[in-house]
Each structure stands twice: as C-alpha cells, then as structure tokens.
Write an enzyme that holds these catalytic residues in place. Sequence first.
Site, PDB file in Angstrom:
ATOM      1  N   GLY A 196       0.793  -1.621   0.161  1.00 46.63           N
ATOM      2  CA  GLY A 196       0.297  -0.456  -0.282  1.00 46.63           C
ATOM      3  C   GLY A 196       0.750   1.154   0.094  1.00 46.63           C
ATOM      4  N   GLY A 255     -11.282   8.535  -5.314  1.00 41.51           N
ATOM      5  CA  GLY A 255     -11.902   8.888  -4.690  1.00 41.51           C
ATOM      6  C   GLY A 255     -12.373  10.154  -4.147  1.00 41.51           C
ATOM      7  N   LYS A 308      26.194  17.109 -37.903  1.00 36.28           N
ATOM      8  CA  LYS A 308      26.652  16.374 -37.098  1.00 36.28           C
ATOM      9  C   LYS A 308      27.731  16.677 -36.463  1.00 36.28           C
ATOM     10  CE  LYS A 308      28.820  13.278 -36.130  1.00 36.28           C
ATOM     11  NZ  LYS A 308      29.837  12.045 -35.728  1.00 36.28           N
ATOM     12  N   HIS A 363      21.322  22.402 -50.132  1.00 37.40           N
ATOM     13  CA  HIS A 363      20.969  21.763 -50.517  1.00 37.40           C
ATOM     14  C   HIS A 363      21.732  19.698 -50.802  1.00 37.40           C
ATOM     15  CE1 HIS A 363      20.152  24.354 -53.449  1.00 37.40           C
ATOM     16  NE2 HIS A 363      21.579  23.827 -53.728  1.00 37.40           N
ATOM     17  N   TYR A 366      26.003  15.663 -46.399  1.00 38.64           N
ATOM     18  CA  TYR A 366      26.159  15.232 -45.317  1.00 38.64           C
ATOM     19  C   TYR A 366      27.546  16.531 -44.296  1.00 38.64           C
ATOM     20  CZ  TYR A 366      28.154  12.803 -41.587  1.00 38.64           C
ATOM     21  OH  TYR A 366      28.380  12.384 -39.807  1.00 38.64           O
ATOM     22  N   ASN A 387      33.774  11.381 -42.914  1.00 40.78           N
ATOM     23  CA  ASN A 387      35.062  11.601 -41.389  1.00 40.78           C
ATOM     24  C   ASN A 387      35.112  10.410 -40.209  1.00 40.78           C
ATOM     25  OD1 ASN A 387      32.044  11.128 -41.346  1.00 40.78           O
ATOM     26  ND2 ASN A 387      31.826  11.746 -39.181  1.00 40.78           N
ATOM     27  N   SER A 413      33.660  21.460 -58.366  1.00 39.24           N
ATOM     28  CA  SER A 413      33.308  20.879 -58.072  1.00 39.24           C
ATOM     29  C   SER A 413      33.040  19.234 -59.239  1.00 39.24           C
ATOM     30  CB  SER A 413      31.324  20.890 -59.717  1.00 39.24           C
ATOM     31  OG  SER A 413      31.203  21.947 -58.842  1.00 39.24           O
ATOM     32  N   ARG A 421      39.244  15.874 -59.664  1.00 38.30           N
ATOM     33  CA  ARG A 421      38.790  14.578 -60.489  1.00 38.30           C
ATOM     34  C   ARG A 421      39.068  14.619 -61.431  1.00 38.30           C
ATOM     35  NH1 ARG A 421      34.681  20.009 -61.634  1.00 38.30           N
ATOM     36  NH2 ARG A 421      35.684  20.445 -63.476  1.00 38.30           N
TER      37      ARG A 421
END
Length: 449
Positions: free
Chosen positions: A82, A143, A336, A348, A351, A371, A408, A425
């Site tokens: 109780g 109650g 992050k 746009h 990450y 990373n 790019s 590249r």
Amino acid sequence: MVRNCLSIVLAAGEGTRMKSPLPKVLHKIAGLPLVCHVIKQIELAGSLQLAVVVGSGAEDITKVVQSFTKNAMIFEQKERLGTAHAVLSARLALQEEVDDILIVFGDTPLIEHSSLVRIRAFLADGADVVVAGFYASDPTGYGRLIKKNGKLITIVEEKDASDEEKKVSLCNGGIMALNGKYALSLLNKIDNNNMQQEYYLTDVVSIASRQNLNIQVVEIPFDNVIGINNCFELFEADALWQKRKARDLMLSGVTILKPESVYFSYDTEIEPGVLIEPNVYFGPGVKIQSGAVIRAFSYLEGAVVGRDAQIGPYARLRFGTELERSVKVGNFCEIKQAKVGEFSKINHLSYIGDTEIGTNTNIGAGAITCNYDGFNKHKTVIDDDVFIGSNSVLVAPLSIGKGSYIASGSVITEDVPINSMVFGRARQVIKEDRAIKLRAHLSKNKRNK
C-alpha cells in the site's frame, strides 16, 4: 522564515497495465521519464530534500533518477503493501527534522510547481495536513473528499463510497502534504484493516480528523494530477504537455504556424521572434535564437541555432551542431558535431559531420564530408570565404584554407592552402561518334543472348 521540505516520490508501482518491460515511471513524455518530470517540478517548488521510493525495476529507476538529480535518496519498498507502507519505506528520511513533507506520485508528470508551492503555503499558514483536490463533472472512479461542517474528515475510495458519497464531485488528487511535526505519528497509526489488507495513505485524513488537527484542501487543475496507467494515457498526457509548451512559447512571442503538428522536448528553448513551420520535431538539447526560421519537416536534436538562421525544409540537425548568425541549412541536409560560422550556406543535399566551417562559406549541392574510416571519426576544418563545389567529397582529416575554391565533383584528400583552386577529378575525355559504335556493339550482344 524559510521552511525546509522533504519530498517523497512514490515510484514503486509495477505498472502492469503499461504491458511493457520498461518500468512505468521510466516511460517518457517530451523525451523525459515521467518520474523526472515530477522531480523537476518538486525542485522548482523549492524542495531541497528528495526521497524516491522504488520497487519494481528498482535498479533501472535508481540509475535514471541519480543521473537526473544528485539530491535523491533512494528507498526500496520490498513488499507491495500500500501507499502508506511505501511512504514509510523512507522512514530514515522522515526521521529527519523537516517543516514540510510533500508526497507525490511518480506517474503524474503534468504536476506544475506552482500547485506544489500553493500546497506548501497552506502548511506555512498553519495546516497540519493538506490534500490536493479537484472538481470533476464525472467523478466516477475517483476517491471522494468528504467534508463535515466544511471540514475535510475522510477520503473514501469509489468502491467503498455510499450512494450519497458518490454524489460528491470533489475528488482526491493524490498529492498530500504533512506538517513534519506530525508526519511519522500519523503514518504509524495507519492499519491494514481493509479488504485488500493494505496500508492506505489516504487514511491519514481520518486519523488527523479524530485528533482535531488542521486539515485543508487545495483545489488544483485536474491536468496536474493525471496519472499514467497505460500507453494510451501516456499519449494523452504527452499531448497535453505539448499543448502547454506550444501555448507558453506562442505567448512569449514565438510564431508556430500549426502547433498541433510540432513536437517539443522537455528542455526545448526558443526565443521570441522565431518562426516554426508545420511538422517540425525538436529532440532534447535544442536552443533556437531570435529571428530564426525552422521550415517544415525538419528534425533537430542537441543543436544550437543562431539568430536569423534558416533551417529546412527537410533538414536534420544532430547532436553537437552549432549554427551561428544567418546560417542557412536547406533541404535534405544532415549536420552532426559541426560548428558553422555566420552567413555560411549549406543549401541542399549535404552531409556535414565532425566539421568546423568558417564565415561566409558556401557548401554546394551534394557535397559531403567523409568523417569515418570504419574505426575512428576524423575532423574537417573549412576556413572563411571558401567555396565547395557541388558533389565534392571531403575526406577527413582535412583542412581547407581561407578563400579557397574546390571545383565541382572533386574528391579532396589533402590539405588545401589559402586562396587555392583545387581540381580533384579525372580529366574529361571526348571520343566523337564513339556512342554510335557502342550502341551497335551492345545491341548485337543483347540479340545473341
């Protein structure tokens, strides 16, 4: 004179109706366990001593409580006999000299510290027992607080109430406060002479009444005493909490276009002048400064967003993100453990992880930081006034000097000096009319299969 207060939180219930392996009081609303919501309000009410009574799931509850507050004394109710028995499980704490003893259930996360302050004020004014009550249009199941000549004399549970007592609409809210001078003697007089053979805390009222002690009822809002017994009630309580939070923010000057679609956490901080579009989720640890715009379908957790920044739509900010003034993070970007300097843009499809970005730097569409090498995280540092071309890959550890330009489609694996232009590249090769021969060759091979 400042009165000291011991608060006892009852968190020993088994919570079988939750139908969950997680102890009931560890279920969360707004990202915080129920019992921690209660403790937070108790501390805001000025109670410096805290005892938490645990039972089922004692080890898990103890770990959560002690990580949330350093003030808690933990007591275990070894048998479920109780609510009064649960309170007396904290006998060692009760034996200390305190002015006020506040008893609250650990599954009532919507209690507000203002209500607890009002309850304690009655003790300061001379009450010996204070009971929180509320008026219900339909009191079935609660109650009843039974008065005689205007004075509370007993609390009667629904199952034990007479037909006349069931007409009473003043219901027991569960929260009780006792004058420390009488607390132990009252609790020790409670017996288990009832059908359940349990020691009921509510019997304190009838015992105190027979001793002609000063018993008072404090009416508090019903939502303050809502208890959680199943997952649907958990959902309903969370919805009420969210509505409160949204209301408080909007009254403080935050514009929320569709508040019912926005989810806040217990520690969300948003300054006046912020605009929040529909369908935004704020996880724990988010701070938004004035003038920022959080566009639709963005998900933020553990992030600080600076003045006049623009986030989203469809942006994700993860733990450790710090965005300074007027930063833009656009659609389908994930950030992050990154610090981004003022006026920089990540508009746009990017990450950015474990990164420092200076001021006035532009991260082109599709550019990412690499990373993680499968074992360790590595850092990327991008200085001021840098342009990162679209679809570039920055392989950490890496440093890119001030004013540099990354063409790019580049894959950058070495540090870049200031004001450099970098191509990482393969050279484009053109073979005229070769496409005609290639199609003929491929078509012939296809027919032969």
